[in-house]
Design a protein around this motif. Structure first.
Motif: not given
Length: 134
Positions: A124, A127-128, A131-134
């Motif tokens: 996870t 993956r984050r 995707s640049g999701d932080f």
């Protein structure tokens, strides 16, 4: 677990991630260490009770690894003297007393659950990060 978590390339990459991303891994490592320590406490022979009290764990500063058991390292000297050396004799037996394994069985009982939890969390996190999701 050692093969998965101690992979030096993965650990180096995870250390470069922002703390916000790594925090989930640190939380899972802490929970897993607590769970395994509790299992060791429950499985330890209760003759004098000092083995249950001497079980401890430590999570690394980066949160990517944990040590659980009766290891002798700074800060845990009293616990080691209380039960660590005795745990070896009970686990493997002596000339006069048969072995009463409890560390190995406790570890094997929780290993699959802990590895799956860590693998899911690392996947996870990766993956984050991708995707640049932080």
């Amino acid at each position: 677990m050692a093969k998965r978590i101690k992979d030096s390339r993965l650990r180096r990459k995870l250390r470069r991630f922002p703390e916000k991303l790594r925090s989930n891994i640190a939380i899972v490592m802490e929970l897993s260490a607590q769970e395994l320590a509790a299992e060791l406490e429950a499985a330890a022979p209760k003759e004098s009770g000092d083995l249950s009290e001497a079980v401890h764990y430590r999570v690394s500063r980066d949160g990517l690894s944990a040590q659980i058991g009766y290891a002798n390292y700074p800060g845990f000297k009293r616990q080691w003297k209380a039960g660590g050396f005795k745990a070896l004799w009970i686990e493997y037996g002596t000339k006069f007393k048969p072995a009463q394994p409890f560390i190995g069985p406790a570890f094997r009982a929780k290993l699959r659950t802990i590895l799956d939890r860590i693998d899911r969390t690392v996947a996870t996190t990766l993956r984050r990060a991708s995707s640049g999701d932080f």
